[in-house]
Design an enzyme around this catalytic site. Structure first.
Site, mmCIF file in Angstrom:
data_model
loop_
_atom_site.group_PDB
_atom_site.id
_atom_site.type_symbol
_atom_site.label_atom_id
_atom_site.label_comp_id
_atom_site.label_asym_id
_atom_site.label_seq_id
_atom_site.Cartn_x
_atom_site.Cartn_y
_atom_site.Cartn_z
ATOM 1 N N GLU A 97 -7.609 0.978 2.690
ATOM 2 C CA GLU A 97 -7.849 -0.214 1.890
ATOM 3 C C GLU A 97 -7.342 -0.020 0.464
ATOM 4 O OE1 GLU A 97 -11.827 -1.623 2.498
ATOM 5 O OE2 GLU A 97 -11.618 -3.051 0.861
ATOM 6 N N ASP A 98 -7.472 1.189 -0.042
ATOM 7 C CA ASP A 98 -7.204 1.429 -1.463
ATOM 8 C C ASP A 98 -5.826 1.997 -1.764
ATOM 9 O OD1 ASP A 98 -9.673 0.509 -1.899
ATOM 10 O OD2 ASP A 98 -10.595 2.408 -2.463
#
Ligand code: MN
Length: 486
Positions: A75-76
């Site tokens: 996600e990051d």
């Protein structure tokens, strides 16, 4: 917590842990999160380490703890699933991907959203329950550090936790996480009540501790006389459960009498009942306050004897009696499963998993309150199964190899009798197409369609077979009548 501290803890709990895998995953996570900070000002990696720590305390296997370290990297960062898989292998990468994809909508008050949440849970579960356990650990650490978020965000997260994550932890039997999630949610959603209960508990703490000590000493002596080896623990009641009880019984804090609690853990099932006898011989039981969850376990497999008695100095005391194994099931629930599996082969078809799935489905049907739905689901549940959805998000369980015709009959017999075609994941498909878990199936009907004897060659469910045979028999009888007339 540093990674070295975490590693020491993991190795102490499980000397067979896969340290090479953990080292690898830590390195990747550390590099990706190196420049990121949390709202608390802590480096982002501290969150990943804490999530991994929660998972290690749940005694999860090395792959799951590794997924905890990596749970936010997809996600990051720009890293893809394929790249991650390349670096750490398919098992952990798939877990991380599952966690990344699994998001819930807050306040599932609308039925369609509820169905959507359940559908996601069910899908993730049918692939790998460990995804849900990582998700719960992630949420727990986020709730522990909720004070750094804005007021609005705090409420939103606390509501989501109370409506989705805590019940999920409960259904999976992970008592340890359930209680903490509930208490943390209550702190933000009902701050006044939270503080009030906290204050009132603090006031009589010394008195209660003395009561627990006296009861403990007395019981230890008596149990020794009976040759029973037991560990007796004083137990703090959770704020949210007191709060719920006050609301449910419409009573004040002072009227809730089982604030003081003891837990007795023994080796065998027989000993549980002997201990119960010993307790009732020393302390007077309060009528109507005894529950035997050993003979009748809760649906999440919780087992224990509960009794409320008048303890030393005439003060009420709640006592739980259970074996070590029952205690582990109560604390770790579905997570307890992997504790024994580390190093061994994971059994995908384990009865355990099917049982948890069943409980989740029961939960869904409780919410949906439809008996017919439940009966349909129960039908073929123990074989190899696929979970298939209607366009509205209702889930149906079918035996592996089931076709769109089976699905149509599972939804409704009139749908099966009139099926003309099927849209599977929005694509027109032959009605004999084998369905896969996660497929969304829309049945196309036509008033001119009718069951075909050829369908009996490929349908898998009893319901479809019966309905088709029934239809064919009716037709035959009708033709016979006509034949006689003509
Ligand atoms: Mn996270």
């Amino acid at each position: 917590m540093t990674y070295e501290e975490l590693k020491t803890k993991i190795l102490k709990a499980n000397p067979r842990a896969n340290i090479q895998l953990l080292d690898n995953c830590h390195l990747i996570a550390d590099e990706i999160h190196s420049t990121q900070k949390r709202l608390s000002g802590d480096p982002y990696m501290s969150h990943a380490l804490e999530v991994a720590n929660i998972l290690s305390e749940l005694k999860m296997d090395s792959s799951t703890i590794s997924a905890g370290l990596l749970h936010d990297v997809l996600e990051d960062s720009s890293m893809t699933f394929e790249e991650l898989k390349e670096k750490i292998g398919e098992e952990v990468a798939t877990l991380v991907e599952g966690v990344t994809k699994l998001t819930f909508k807050a306040k599932p008050e609308k039925e369609i959203r509820q169905a959507d949440n359940f559908r996601k849970i069910l899908l993730a579960m049918s692939k790998d329950i460990r995804v849900i356990v990582v998700k719960l650990a992630d949420r727990l650490h986020n709730m522990r550090t909720l004070q750094y978020l804005s007021e609005a965000k705090r409420r939103e997260n606390a509501e989501e936790t109370l409506h989705i994550y805590a019940p999920l932890a409960h259904r999976l039997g992970v008592g340890r996480i359930k209680w903490e999630l509930e208490d943390l949610s209550m702190k933000y959603l009902f701050p006044a009540e939270y503080e009030e209960i906290g204050d009132k508990i603090a006031v009589k703490r010394a008195q209660r501790e003395k009561l627990v000590e006296e009861a403990k000493t007395l019981l230890e002596t008596k149990l020794k006389e009976n040759n029973i080896n037991a560990s007796i623990l004083g137990r703090a009641k959770h704020f949210y459960s007191i709060f719920q009880k006050m609301k449910r019984l419409n009573k004040d804090f002072e009227e809730i009498y089982d604030i003081t609690a003891l837990r007795i853990v023994v080796s065998t099932l027989e000993e549980c009942y002997i201990v119960l006898g010993v307790i009732h011989a020393i302390f007077k039981p309060i009528p109507g306050q005894f529950d035997d969850y050993i003979a009748m376990p809760k649906t999440n497999r919780y087992q224990s004897l509960h009794t409320n008695v008048i303890g030393p100095n005439g003060l009420p005391l709640e006592i739980q009696i259970r074996t070590k194994e029952m205690n582990e099931t109560a604390e770790f629930g579905v997570a307890a499963h992997w504790y024994y599996k580390e190093g061994g082969q994971r059994d995908k078809k384990s009865e355990n998993k099917i049982e948890w799935l069943r409980h989740l489905i029961e939960w869904m049907t409780e919410v949906k309150d439809s008996k017919e739905f439940m009966d349909l689901l129960k039908m073929d549940l123990f074989g190899d199964e696929v979970f298939v959805f209607t366009p509205k998000g209702d889930v149906f369980s079918l035996p592996a190899g089931a076709s769109a015709v089976d699905f149509a009959y599972a939804v409704h017999s009139s749908l099966g009798d009139k099926i003309m075609g099927a849209k599977i994941n929005n694509k027109m498909s032959p009605i004999r197409t084998e369905l896969k878990t996660g497929d969304i199936v829309e049945i196309i009907t036509s008033s001119g369609s009718k069951p075909n004897p050829d369908w009996l060659k490929f349908v898998r469910t009893n319901k479809a077979k019966q309905k088709i045979r029934h239809f064919l028999k009716m037709k035959e009888e009708e033709e016979e009548k006509k034949g006689r007339k003509g």
